[in-house]
Design an enzyme around this catalytic site. Structure first.
Site, mmCIF file in Angstrom:
data_model
loop_
_atom_site.group_PDB
_atom_site.id
_atom_site.type_symbol
_atom_site.label_atom_id
_atom_site.label_comp_id
_atom_site.label_asym_id
_atom_site.label_seq_id
_atom_site.Cartn_x
_atom_site.Cartn_y
_atom_site.Cartn_z
ATOM 1 N N THR A 109 -20.448 -4.710 -44.898
ATOM 2 C CA THR A 109 -19.743 -5.715 -45.686
ATOM 3 C C THR A 109 -18.499 -5.073 -46.201
ATOM 4 O O THR A 109 -18.416 -4.564 -47.273
ATOM 5 C CB THR A 109 -20.527 -6.388 -46.811
ATOM 6 O OG1 THR A 109 -19.735 -7.446 -47.325
ATOM 7 C CG2 THR A 109 -20.894 -5.528 -47.937
ATOM 8 N N GLU A 159 -23.130 1.871 -53.556
ATOM 9 C CA GLU A 159 -23.834 1.301 -54.708
ATOM 10 C C GLU A 159 -24.836 2.298 -55.280
ATOM 11 O O GLU A 159 -25.791 2.697 -54.618
ATOM 12 C CB GLU A 159 -24.540 0.013 -54.299
ATOM 13 C CG GLU A 159 -23.562 -1.108 -54.016
ATOM 14 C CD GLU A 159 -24.194 -2.331 -53.390
ATOM 15 O OE1 GLU A 159 -23.548 -3.398 -53.433
ATOM 16 O OE2 GLU A 159 -25.306 -2.228 -52.854
#
Length: 469
Positions: A239, A325
């Site tokens: 992404t 993340e």
């Protein structure tokens, strides 16, 4: 007796609380989520305070509230040239390709990689798995930008965010003229645009630099690029959105090949969690505004620009890994002395996305057995099927080491298939560093490959568990 039981229970509760606090302390690491959109102190060094931007290009980022709760963060971005560009893009290989991917791919094919003026991007909604209506929405975004540019069929579209939701399209298209009016060529304009394409990113990813080409040594060319991505990152692609612009005169006939070469060695050589998104797009626009001789195939200029773009793309891709993340480590996986580049890439990729390797790195545990395990199964075609004769990996020739980034000697973990007596104190010192290299020597050839990845922390689960909220 009741008093005694109460005392015992009280002591047990206190002991339990102490154990909980101890576990929490053990499990805590240096990562913490940004507060109110602020950039973590450790990441600020990756955000440029100035830049060198290509002639003829401008950028902007504005807030339109794609997500109703977002009232301040920029979430619509425009990057455009003052003249038509040669353009190319590389897209996701996920079968569920988002509407903007389908739209932009078709536009480039129709235009023959020419006549592209700019890119419009929204964050907060992926416009993926949204059917015919989603494709129409992507077209409406492009049309709104085209009208601002005074062109037709000249705008690529990108979207990123939650899958399966329709865009608030009127809110976006009605504000694209405002984004156009806000465009400019200063560093602040580019940085705001880079912020507008972010989702779970903790910092905007923007790079710019100048370069020269052999045929025009007196001409200074410029290249600038922004990218986003912190999760759902795995080659082909993830992404991940990327916009790269240059004022070099690169022919539309060579731009796709140049970009593919660069992406294969950069954006397709990173992984955070092994998931390949529906929306991945990296686009390259070249407007030739700096002048000079056109870059065509089989020339020194072609080779020079290929090197510039590959190095530039690699630096952009590394920023994505640094913003993984919940990540606390930036890890380089190098596989050398391989029988083929394909085998080296497959092994490096497998190690890079192994949850056991990534959690061991987060725990600062020199568990080289997990690295060896990933190496061993990486070339086996499918679990459950008979193991093929994988001649590319010979246990007796395999070596594994940690390479410190502080310039000190490597720490050998496995030598010719035999475990070394590991200096655990030295291993702990290496694993305390933010940057780390894992080196695997196969001893079966002279090919190599490099991947970049990060560790898995508790925050990765927290971020993704809360993503839609």
């Amino acid at each position: 007796m009741e008093s005694l039981n109460g005392c015992v229970l009280s002591q047990l509760r206190q002991s339990g609380a102490q154990v909980t606090r101890t576990l929490q302390k053990i499990q805590s690491r240096s990562y913490s989520a940004p507060v109110s959109g602020s950039i973590p102190a450790a990441k600020k060094k990756y955000v440029p305070t100035s830049g060198t931007y290509p002639l003829g290009f401008s950028a902007s980022g504005i807030n339109v509230g794609v997500k109703p709760k977002n009232t301040t963060k920029p979430d619509v971005c425009l990057v455009a040239s003052d003249r038509p560009c040669a353009a190319a893009a590389v897209f996701t290989k996920n079968k569920f390709q988002a509407a903007p991917v389908t739209f932009s791919r078709s536009l480039l094919q129709k235009k023959g990689n020419q006549g592209i003026q700019g890119v419009v991007v929204n964050s907060g909604c992926a416009n993926a798995v949204t059917g015919k209506g989603g494709l129409e929405d992507a077209g409406k975004m492009a049309q709104a930008a085209d009208e601002c540019f005074g062109q037709s069929e000249s705008t690529l579209v990108m979207s990123t965010g939650v899958i399966g939701q329709r865009l608030p399209i009127e809110k976006i298209t009605s504000n694209i003229p405002r984004a156009h009016k806000a465009m400019g060529s200063t560093h602040d304009h580019w940085l705001t645009a880079a912020k507008a394409i972010c989702t779970t990113d903790t910092f905007p990813k923007l790079i710019s630099r100048s370069f020269k080409l052999p045929s025009s040594p007196s001409v200074e060319y410029r290249i600038a690029g922004m990218t986003k991505g912190a999760g759902m990152i795995h080659p082909n692609m993830a992404t991940l959105l990327g916009i790269i612009a240059t004022d070099a005169p690169v022919s539309s006939t060579v731009l796709p090949a140049v970009l593919k070469h660069a992406v294969d060695r950069s954006f397709n050589s990173i992984t955070i969690d092994g998931d390949t998104s529906t929306n991945d797009t990296v686009a390259l626009l070249a407007n030739g505004a700096a002048g000079g001789k056109e870059v065509v195939a089989n020339t020194p200029d072609y080779d020079a620009f290929q090197t510039v773009l590959t190095d530039f793309s690699t630096d952009l891709a590394k920023l994505i890994v640094r913003d993984g993340e919940g990540a606390t480590k930036f890890v380089t996986i190098r596989v050398v002395e391989a029988a083929s580049e394909e085998a080296a890439r497959k092994i490096a990729s497998t190690i890079a996305r192994s949850p056991l390797v990534k959690t061991a790195l987060y725990g600062k545990d020199a568990n080289w057995g997990r690295i060896l395990c990933a190496t061993g199964y990486s070339l086996v075609s499918e679990p459950g099927l008979p193991v093929n004769d994988v001649s590319e990996v010979v246990p007796e020739k395999t070596n594994v080491s940690f390479i410190p980034t502080d310039g000190t000697a490597e720490l050998k973990l496995l030598v010719n298939g035999e475990p070394e007596q590991v200096d655990e104190a030295r291993a702990a010192e290496i694993l305390e560093l933010e940057d780390l290299e894992i080196l695997v020597r196969l001893g079966t050839g002279d090919k190599q490959a490099t991947y970049w990845t990060c560790d898995y922390s508790h925050e990765y689960i927290t971020i993704n568990g809360d993503y839609r909220t």
